[in-house]
Design a protein around this motif. Structure first.
Motif, short mmCIF file in Angstrom:
data_model
loop_
_atom_site.label_atom_id
_atom_site.label_comp_id
_atom_site.label_asym_id
_atom_site.label_seq_id
_atom_site.Cartn_x
_atom_site.Cartn_y
_atom_site.Cartn_z
N LEU A 227 0.80 -1.23 0.00
CA LEU A 227 0.00 0.00 0.00
C LEU A 227 0.83 1.28 0.00
O LEU A 227 0.38 2.32 -0.47
CB LEU A 227 -0.91 0.03 1.24
N VAL A 228 2.04 1.19 0.55
CA VAL A 228 2.87 2.38 0.75
C VAL A 228 4.21 2.18 0.05
O VAL A 228 4.87 1.17 0.27
CB VAL A 228 3.11 2.62 2.26
N PRO A 229 4.60 3.12 -0.81
CA PRO A 229 5.93 3.01 -1.42
C PRO A 229 7.01 2.97 -0.34
O PRO A 229 7.00 3.77 0.59
CB PRO A 229 6.06 4.28 -2.27
N THR A 230 7.92 2.03 -0.46
CA THR A 230 8.95 1.83 0.56
C THR A 230 10.32 2.11 -0.01
O THR A 230 10.69 1.56 -1.05
CB THR A 230 8.90 0.38 1.08
N ILE A 231 11.06 2.96 0.66
CA ILE A 231 12.44 3.23 0.27
C ILE A 231 13.37 2.23 0.93
O ILE A 231 14.27 1.68 0.31
CB ILE A 231 12.84 4.67 0.66
N SER A 232 13.13 1.97 2.20
CA SER A 232 13.95 1.04 2.95
C SER A 232 13.14 0.56 4.15
O SER A 232 12.43 1.34 4.77
CB SER A 232 15.23 1.74 3.43
N ALA A 233 13.24 -0.71 4.44
CA ALA A 233 12.55 -1.26 5.60
C ALA A 233 13.46 -2.27 6.28
O ALA A 233 14.16 -3.03 5.62
CB ALA A 233 11.24 -1.92 5.19
N GLU A 234 13.44 -2.25 7.59
CA GLU A 234 14.27 -3.17 8.36
C GLU A 234 13.52 -3.52 9.63
O GLU A 234 12.66 -2.76 10.08
CB GLU A 234 15.61 -2.50 8.69
N VAL A 235 13.81 -4.66 10.18
CA VAL A 235 13.22 -5.04 11.46
C VAL A 235 14.35 -5.27 12.46
O VAL A 235 15.42 -5.76 12.11
CB VAL A 235 12.34 -6.31 11.35
N PHE A 236 14.08 -4.86 13.69
CA PHE A 236 15.05 -5.00 14.76
C PHE A 236 14.37 -5.59 15.98
O PHE A 236 13.18 -5.39 16.19
CB PHE A 236 15.63 -3.63 15.14
N ALA A 237 15.15 -6.28 16.77
CA ALA A 237 14.64 -6.79 18.05
C ALA A 237 14.36 -5.61 18.96
O ALA A 237 14.91 -4.52 18.78
CB ALA A 237 15.66 -7.73 18.68
N GLY A 238 13.52 -5.82 19.93
CA GLY A 238 13.17 -4.76 20.86
C GLY A 238 13.55 -5.10 22.29
O GLY A 238 14.46 -5.88 22.54
N GLU A 239 12.83 -4.51 23.20
CA GLU A 239 13.06 -4.73 24.62
C GLU A 239 11.84 -5.43 25.20
O GLU A 239 10.71 -5.09 24.87
CB GLU A 239 13.25 -3.39 25.33
N LEU A 240 12.07 -6.41 26.03
CA LEU A 240 10.98 -7.06 26.75
C LEU A 240 11.07 -6.66 28.21
O LEU A 240 11.94 -7.11 28.95
CB LEU A 240 11.05 -8.59 26.61
N ASP A 241 10.20 -5.73 28.59
CA ASP A 241 10.12 -5.26 29.97
C ASP A 241 8.76 -5.71 30.50
O ASP A 241 7.73 -5.14 30.15
CB ASP A 241 10.25 -3.74 30.02
N LEU A 242 8.78 -6.74 31.32
CA LEU A 242 7.54 -7.34 31.79
C LEU A 242 6.66 -6.36 32.55
O LEU A 242 5.43 -6.49 32.53
CB LEU A 242 7.85 -8.56 32.66
N LYS A 243 7.25 -5.37 33.18
CA LYS A 243 6.47 -4.39 33.95
C LYS A 243 5.60 -3.52 33.04
O LYS A 243 4.63 -2.93 33.49
CB LYS A 243 7.39 -3.49 34.78
N LYS A 244 5.95 -3.44 31.76
CA LYS A 244 5.22 -2.57 30.83
C LYS A 244 4.13 -3.30 30.06
O LYS A 244 3.49 -2.70 29.20
CB LYS A 244 6.20 -1.93 29.85
N ILE A 245 3.92 -4.56 30.34
CA ILE A 245 2.93 -5.34 29.58
C ILE A 245 1.60 -5.36 30.33
O ILE A 245 1.49 -5.94 31.40
CB ILE A 245 3.42 -6.79 29.35
N PRO A 246 0.58 -4.69 29.76
CA PRO A 246 -0.76 -4.80 30.35
C PRO A 246 -1.55 -5.81 29.54
O PRO A 246 -1.21 -6.05 28.39
CB PRO A 246 -1.33 -3.40 30.17
N PRO A 247 -2.55 -6.39 29.96
CA PRO A 247 -3.00 -6.52 31.34
C PRO A 247 -2.19 -7.59 32.08
O PRO A 247 -1.31 -8.23 31.50
CB PRO A 247 -4.46 -6.93 31.20
N ALA A 248 -2.55 -7.81 33.32
CA ALA A 248 -1.81 -8.76 34.16
C ALA A 248 -1.80 -10.17 33.56
O ALA A 248 -0.81 -10.89 33.68
CB ALA A 248 -2.39 -8.78 35.57
N SER A 249 -2.88 -10.56 32.90
CA SER A 249 -2.92 -11.92 32.32
C SER A 249 -1.87 -12.08 31.22
O SER A 249 -1.21 -13.12 31.14
CB SER A 249 -4.32 -12.23 31.78
#
Length: 80
Positions: free
Chosen positions: A21-43
């Motif tokens: 859908l969108v013309p792409t000049i460059s695309a890349e994927v990177f790993a992120g951060e897993l901070d359990l305190k920032k994940i809602p909801p508790a389940s």
């Protein structure tokens, strides 16, 4: 990450609908951060906590800032 390259290819495939859908000049994927305190909801937080206990994920910062900066620098050159 075990099978990281296979996972990376799979994640890149998620971008295909957007790229169609969108013309792409460059695309890349990177790993992120897993901070359990920032994940809602508790389940969901509990699910991730269990997966870290079983070794599926590691609750830490997985970002490769060097690779991100390198890609950003190459991207900058495309717009000069």
């Amino acid at each position: 990450m075990k099978n990281g390259e296979n996972y990376r290819s799979h994640v890149q495939s998620w971008l295909q609908p957007v790229k169609s859908l969108v013309p792409t000049i460059s695309a890349e994927v990177f790993a992120g951060e897993l901070d359990l305190k920032k994940i809602p909801p508790a389940s969901d937080r509990l699910k991730f906590r269990l997966s870290t206990l079983f070794g599926v994920w590691k609750a830490e910062d997985h970002r490769d800032w060097g690779a991100i900066r390198l890609w950003a620098g190459e991207l900058k050159k495309l717009f000069e």
